[in-house]
Design an enzyme around this catalytic site. Structure first.
Site, PDB file in Angstrom:
ATOM      1  N   CYS A   1      -8.081  -1.714   4.780  1.00  0.00           N
ATOM      2  CA  CYS A   1      -7.970  -2.798   5.668  1.00  0.00           C
ATOM      3  C   CYS A   1      -9.198  -3.007   6.412  1.00  0.00           C
ATOM      4  CB  CYS A   1      -6.640  -2.838   6.688  1.00  0.00           C
ATOM      5  SG  CYS A   1      -5.702  -1.187   6.385  1.00  0.00           S
TER       6      CYS A   1
ATOM      7  N   GLU B   1       2.005   1.717  -3.542  1.00  0.00           N
ATOM      8  CA  GLU B   1       0.725   2.069  -4.171  1.00  0.00           C
ATOM      9  C   GLU B   1       0.681   3.849  -4.091  1.00  0.00           C
ATOM     10  OE1 GLU B   1      -2.955   0.765  -2.956  1.00  0.00           O
ATOM     11  OE2 GLU B   1      -3.855   1.434  -4.832  1.00  0.00           O
TER      12      GLU B   1
ATOM     13  N   LYS C   1     -14.690  -9.192   9.386  1.00  0.00           N
ATOM     14  CA  LYS C   1     -13.786 -10.230   8.732  1.00  0.00           C
ATOM     15  C   LYS C   1     -14.507 -11.369   8.426  1.00  0.00           C
ATOM     16  CE  LYS C   1      -9.933  -7.653   8.839  1.00  0.00           C
ATOM     17  NZ  LYS C   1      -9.315  -6.920   7.381  1.00  0.00           N
TER      18      LYS C   1
ATOM     19  N   SER D   1      -7.879   2.147  -1.701  1.00  0.00           N
ATOM     20  CA  SER D   1      -6.427   1.330  -1.964  1.00  0.00           C
ATOM     21  C   SER D   1      -6.935  -0.124  -2.692  1.00  0.00           C
ATOM     22  CB  SER D   1      -5.530   1.129  -0.678  1.00  0.00           C
ATOM     23  OG  SER D   1      -4.670   0.210  -1.062  1.00  0.00           O
TER      24      SER D   1
ATOM     25  N   GLU E   1     -15.796 -10.543   5.069  1.00  0.00           N
ATOM     26  CA  GLU E   1     -14.680 -10.325   4.065  1.00  0.00           C
ATOM     27  C   GLU E   1     -14.218 -11.765   3.494  1.00  0.00           C
ATOM     28  OE1 GLU E   1     -10.784  -7.371   4.463  1.00  0.00           O
ATOM     29  OE2 GLU E   1     -10.477  -9.445   5.247  1.00  0.00           O
TER      30      GLU E   1
ATOM     31  N   GLU F   1       0.814  -1.257  -0.025  1.00  0.00           N
ATOM     32  CA  GLU F   1       0.014   0.026  -0.080  1.00  0.00           C
ATOM     33  C   GLU F   1       0.868   1.173   0.014  1.00  0.00           C
ATOM     34  OE1 GLU F   1      -3.316  -0.153   2.811  1.00  0.00           O
ATOM     35  OE2 GLU F   1      -3.727   1.894   2.391  1.00  0.00           O
TER      36      GLU F   1
ATOM     37  N   GLU G   1     -13.970 -13.034  -4.763  1.00  0.00           N
ATOM     38  CA  GLU G   1     -12.606 -12.755  -5.311  1.00  0.00           C
ATOM     39  C   GLU G   1     -11.677 -13.139  -4.360  1.00  0.00           C
ATOM     40  OE1 GLU G   1     -14.915 -10.659  -4.415  1.00  0.00           O
ATOM     41  OE2 GLU G   1     -14.131  -8.768  -3.475  1.00  0.00           O
TER      42      GLU G   1
ATOM     43  N   CYS H   1      -9.254  -1.431  15.741  1.00  0.00           N
ATOM     44  CA  CYS H   1      -9.546  -2.770  15.901  1.00  0.00           C
ATOM     45  C   CYS H   1      -9.575  -3.176  17.445  1.00  0.00           C
ATOM     46  CB  CYS H   1      -8.625  -3.568  15.285  1.00  0.00           C
ATOM     47  SG  CYS H   1      -8.417  -3.010  13.755  1.00  0.00           S
TER      48      CYS H   1
END
Lengths: 120, 450
Positions: free
Chosen positions: B195, B164, B255, B215, B258, B161, B263, B424
């Protein structure tokens, strides 16, 4: 048109028949305290939560300090990460890295949400 | 400090992955839904949860049993950890994982997130912030897991990241052009972090105009899942990737969602393209199952393990190497600070004299703003001011940040968003501190007592 209007005429029962002064105070008192309690609960939760969030964060910053002392402050100092790129023959944002570590799939879910609302 | 409450859980049902339709509401085929559920029998209708919901997904007025709209819910679990009556329940994979641990063929890997190491002690009588690292690895090993620390994958996330972000700065701030910068041409600044899965789903559902800004780097857990079944399988564990069963252990309930995104089977796609697995292998996800911190404690309890009494000694292994930058991912502002440490090094050519960028840490403030001057090695020390913002909790602040960006698109280069206030460490999968009844006392003399 006038006649139709009359057909739909409707008068509410006067509130006095249903609710005495005493009843009204009871109802108002209960609703106000119910609203006050939930407001109080939310403030109380936020207050308590601040203390344990701070403690858990401090735990992580303690871990950070420990690692900074052994020269592991930034991700570019992680030898295992560099080994990954070496073994896989790639670099950050290289071809293999793009395949495994990046995503191109973010879905616009807003239209789907609207469809649900229209048919509901 | 109050005690920790037991949160009720339920296993996923057949319907949890949806039917055959490509889309149902806001979910795609195969994506888990209904991860957080309000138990109608236990809900007293106090309305507390609605104050913590980032997407107004909870229906029901004061005094009426509430319910969650599956389409709007981002599965962050903030309602669950803040419910004073323990009426909200979580989907759990504990039973499935217990079975896998008994399967001799399965190579079960625990993938623990940063914020779990400062909270799991609470489930065993410790205080919040007790740091369990080697004790946690040893406990997982005793329970039959192999270890791969998410923090190691978080370092990988920063390298990807950060790279990027630097490309975006070169294209959009410094005006450079070139073949390697082509794809960031479609991804303007400000750069948003990716994230936090609750934030990503929130943006996809309610702010799709922000999608090009998010991102493309995956979250640490998803990078870890893909690397475990490719790199680690071949170079570290020397295992057949099809036998590896990745269990992420997270402070987060989003999560769980996720991991089910279709994908996220990149390891499968990569291995198939490289002919490292037979072409007819059925697809497998990079992360096979997710445990919250509470679920992990439940596994330890069922196995009779107390992580706090485990040995604190352990050799440092390849799979558990991580830096300070990775461990602070668990606190609000941590991803930003970690990215800046590496971006500063790459852009300026020198390490920060003090790696602590306390300016960006989120605790009290809702939205943290800071300007970080970075000297550029390539331009003989010319200084650019990197303007950053940290969104500390989605429920109150997403609308505000979107409003600020409409006012001025150029006021930030980099925005970190954490759904949960504090980051978190306060995730929906963390141990829940019991509320108790002390808060009722000041109210008792009121007519309510009857």
């Amino acid at each position: 048109m006038e006649a139709t209007k009359e057909n739909y005429f409707y008068a509410e029962k006067p509130v006095g028949q249903l609710l005495s002064r005493r009843d009204f105070l009871k109802a108002a008192g209960v609703s106000v305290s119910a609203i006050a309690i939930s407001g109080y609960v939310v403030t109380d939760i936020v207050q308590k939560r601040k203390s344990y969030i701070a403690l858990r964060q401090q735990g992580l910053y303690k871990d950070d300090k420990r690692l900074q002392k052994i020269n592991l402050a930034g991700s570019h100092q992680n030898a295992s990460c560099l080994k990954v790129y070496q073994d896989m023959g790639t670099k950050p944002m290289g071809e293999v890295a793009e395949q495994l570590l990046h995503t191109k799939t973010y879905v616009d879910r807003s239209n789907l949400l609207m469809q649900g609302a229209h048919h509901g | 400090m109050s005690e920790v409450s037991k949160i009720r859980t339920f296993p996923p049902s057949k319907e949890s992955w949806g039917g055959e339709a490509a889309f149902e509401g806001t979910h795609r085929k195969g994506e888990l839904r209904g991860i957080i559920k309000i138990n109608q029998d236990n809900c007293v209708g106090c309305d507390t949860c609605t104050a913590f919901c980032p997407t107004e997904a909870i229906k029901g007025s004061l005094g009426v049993a509430h319910a969650i709209s599956t389409n709007k819910c981002v599965a962050c679990g903030q309602c669950l950890v803040n419910c004073p009556f323990g009426a909200i329940e979580q989907m759990s994979f504990v039973d499935e994982i217990m079975k896998k641990l008994d399967d001799p063929k399965a190579f079960v890997v625990a993938h623990p997130s940063p914020a779990v190491r400062v909270s799991i002690a609470e489930e065993f009588g410790g205080t919040p912030g007790d740091l369990t690292i080697n004790r946690l690895y040893n406990a997982f090993e005793k329970a039959g897991f192999h270890n791969y620390d998410v923090n190691f994958a978080a370092d990988q996330t920063i390298l990807e990241e950060g790279t990027e972000f630097i490309k975006k700065v070169r294209y959009w701030v410094l005006g450079e052009r070139g073949e390697d910068l082509e794809h960031v041409a479609h991804h303007p600044l400000p750069h948003f972090t990716s994230c936090c899965p609750a934030w990503v789903k929130n943006a996809e559902t309610f702010h799709p105009e922000l999608i090009p800004h998010i991102s493309g780097a995956k979250s640490p857990i998803q990078m870890g899942g893909a690397l475990a079944k490719t790199w680690a399988a071949e170079f570290v564990w020397k295992k057949d990737p099809r036998d590896i069963y990745m269990v992420s252990v997270t402070p987060c309930t989003a999560k769980i969602f996720e991991a089910s995104r279709p994908e996220f089977n990149s390891a499968y796609e990569h291995l198939k393209a490289e002919s490292k697995i037979p072409q007819e292998t059925p697809s497998f996800q990079d992360i096979d199952a997710v445990l919250t911190a509470r679920d992990a404690a439940e596994i330890f309890r069922r196995k009779g393990i107390n992580p706090l009494t485990m040995s604190d000694e352990r050799e440092i292994e390849t799979m558990n190497v991580y830096t300070g930058a990775a461990t602070i991912f668990g606190a609000s502002g941590g991803v930003m600070e970690a990215a800046l440490r590496t971006a500063y090094f790459i852009l300026s050519g020198t390490e920060l004299s003090n790696p602590d960028i306390t300016l960006v840490r989120g605790y009290e403030q809702d939205i943290v703003e800071a300007t970080i001057p970075v000297p550029l090695k390539a331009l003989n020390g010319k200084i650019i001011n990197v303007k950053v913002a940290v969104v500390n909790g989605a429920s109150r602040n997403i609308k505000e940040i979107v409003k600020r960006l409409i006012d001025d698109k150029n006021q930030y280069h980099f925005v970190e968003v954490m759904n949960c206030p504090g980051g978190c460490v306060n995730g929906g999968g963390q141990p829940v501190r019991t509320m108790g009844t002390s808060w009722l006392h000041p109210l008792l003399p009121l007519p309510l007592r009857a």
